[in-house]
Design an enzyme around this catalytic site. Structure first.
Site, short mmCIF file in Angstrom:
data_model
loop_
_atom_site.label_atom_id
_atom_site.label_comp_id
_atom_site.label_asym_id
_atom_site.label_seq_id
_atom_site.Cartn_x
_atom_site.Cartn_y
_atom_site.Cartn_z
N ASP A 155 -4.64 1.88 10.98
CA ASP A 155 -6.04 1.55 11.25
C ASP A 155 -6.13 0.99 12.67
O ASP A 155 -6.30 1.73 13.63
CB ASP A 155 -6.53 0.59 10.17
N ARG A 180 -5.38 0.83 -6.71
CA ARG A 180 -4.15 1.41 -6.16
C ARG A 180 -3.65 2.57 -7.02
O ARG A 180 -2.99 3.48 -6.53
CB ARG A 180 -3.03 0.36 -6.10
N LYS A 205 -6.62 6.53 10.42
CA LYS A 205 -8.08 6.40 10.45
C LYS A 205 -8.55 6.54 11.90
O LYS A 205 -8.11 5.78 12.76
CB LYS A 205 -8.45 5.01 9.91
N PHE A 265 -13.69 3.12 4.70
CA PHE A 265 -12.77 2.36 3.87
C PHE A 265 -12.41 3.19 2.65
O PHE A 265 -13.28 3.65 1.92
CB PHE A 265 -13.40 1.02 3.46
N VAL A 266 -11.12 3.41 2.45
CA VAL A 266 -10.67 4.26 1.34
C VAL A 266 -9.73 3.50 0.41
O VAL A 266 -9.09 2.52 0.81
CB VAL A 266 -9.94 5.53 1.86
N GLY A 325 0.77 -1.24 0.00
CA GLY A 325 0.00 0.00 0.00
C GLY A 325 0.80 1.28 0.00
O GLY A 325 0.31 2.33 -0.42
N ASP A 344 0.92 3.05 4.42
CA ASP A 344 -0.18 3.80 3.81
C ASP A 344 -1.17 4.32 4.85
O ASP A 344 -1.54 5.47 4.83
CB ASP A 344 -0.89 2.93 2.75
N ASP A 394 -5.76 -0.30 -1.73
CA ASP A 394 -6.55 -1.18 -2.61
C ASP A 394 -7.82 -1.67 -1.96
O ASP A 394 -7.98 -1.68 -0.74
CB ASP A 394 -5.72 -2.41 -2.98
P1 IMP Z 1 -3.70 -1.98 10.77
O1 IMP Z 1 -2.69 -3.07 10.93
O2 IMP Z 1 -5.07 -2.36 11.22
O3 IMP Z 1 -3.25 -0.63 11.33
O4 IMP Z 1 -3.95 -1.81 9.22
C1 IMP Z 1 -3.04 -1.27 8.40
C2 IMP Z 1 -3.16 -1.87 7.02
O5 IMP Z 1 -4.50 -2.25 6.69
C3 IMP Z 1 -2.78 -0.82 6.03
O6 IMP Z 1 -1.40 -0.86 5.77
C4 IMP Z 1 -3.61 -1.20 4.82
O7 IMP Z 1 -2.91 -2.14 4.05
C5 IMP Z 1 -4.84 -1.85 5.38
N1 IMP Z 1 -5.97 -0.87 5.46
C6 IMP Z 1 -6.49 -0.32 6.58
N2 IMP Z 1 -7.53 0.51 6.30
C7 IMP Z 1 -7.64 0.49 4.95
C8 IMP Z 1 -8.53 1.17 4.03
O8 IMP Z 1 -9.40 1.99 4.39
N3 IMP Z 1 -8.34 0.89 2.71
C9 IMP Z 1 -7.39 0.02 2.25
N4 IMP Z 1 -6.54 -0.63 3.07
C10 IMP Z 1 -6.67 -0.39 4.42
MG MG Z 2 -0.54 -2.12 4.35
#
Ligand code: IMP
Ligand code: MG
Length: 201
Positions: free
Chosen positions: A111, A173, A139, A160-161, A49, A108, A167
């Site tokens: 979350d 992407r 986020k 969700f973006v 990402g 990227d 992606d």
């Molecule tokens: P985390 O481990 O939950 O912080 O998630 C991080 C990863 O989840 C990011 O690097 C993205 O690859 C994916 N991700 C989280 N939210 C989104 C979204 O809104 N769109 C697309 N990918 C996301």
């Molecule tokens: Mg990622």
């Protein structure tokens, strides 16, 4: 592709302007070495990402830097909620030792924070002088509140973006702005069922 897009959250000009600021902040914070020059940076992009973000960011950083890739998967296929992070060993090319290096992890989106927590643990075990994190998006969720990254380009609501590297099931992407998708594309109400074996991360 265009007909799947619902709203533009962050457009091209806003991204470019914010990246100028962010790169200046990163460069200014680098410790200065004995020769009066900023110490070199080890950039660790988290695939897939961050590929567009990191390409745009490093071209704004007029400092000596190297790059080592890490791949972490957390959103398999058509999931729109994290399923827990795993390092993809085959796509991860880290030096065995990071002794004395100033590492900047570039991802990227933050979350749940699972990805950055995992990456910090893996990198920390290789003895770096410092590890900092930089994300394009943070986020803001009501349910989980992970610690923010050291550098954040934009905070966004819990939606969700896609686009600018992000992606859905491996697609979108290449869209040059950060956008939301129409509910009928991701499944009404943002269902986070895994319906395919897509790319993720
Ligand atoms: P985390 O481990 O939950 O912080 O998630 C991080 C990863 O989840 C990011 O690097 C993205 O690859 C994916 N991700 C989280 N939210 C989104 C979204 O809104 N769109 C697309 N990918 C996301
Ligand atoms: Mg990622």
């Amino acid at each position: 592709m265009e007909r799947d897009i619902d709203r533009v959250l962050i457009g091209r000009d806003a991204i470019a302007a914010r990246l100028d600021e962010l790169a200046a902040e990163v460069a200014a914070a680098l410790p200065v070495g004995p020769d009066g020059e900023p110490e070199p940076l080890m950039i660790v992009p988290i695939l897939t990402g961050s590929f567009i973000f990191v390409a745009d960011l490093v071209r704004r950083l007029p400092v000596r830097m190297q790059l080592s890739l890490m791949s972490v998967t957390s959103y398999p296929g058509t999931a729109t909620r994290s399923r827990g992070s795993t390092v993809e060993e085959g796509l991860t090319k880290l030096p065995k030792s990071l002794a004395g290096q100033h590492v900047l992890v570039v991802d990227d989106i933050l979350d749940t924070g699972g990805t950055l927590a995992l990456v910090r643990e893996v990198l920390g075990a290789r003895g770096p002088a410092s590890v900092e994190t930089c994300v394009l998006l943070h986020k803001l969720r009501d349910d989980v509140k992970p610690p923010p990254a050291d550098y954040t380009a934009f905070t966004i609501p819990d939606e969700f973006v896609v686009g600018y590297g992000l992606d859905y099931d491996g697609y979108y992407r290449n869209w040059p702005e950060i956008v939301t998708l129409k509910p009928e594309v991701t499944g009404v109400g943002g269902s986070d069922e895994v319906r395919g074996a897509g790319v993720g991360a």
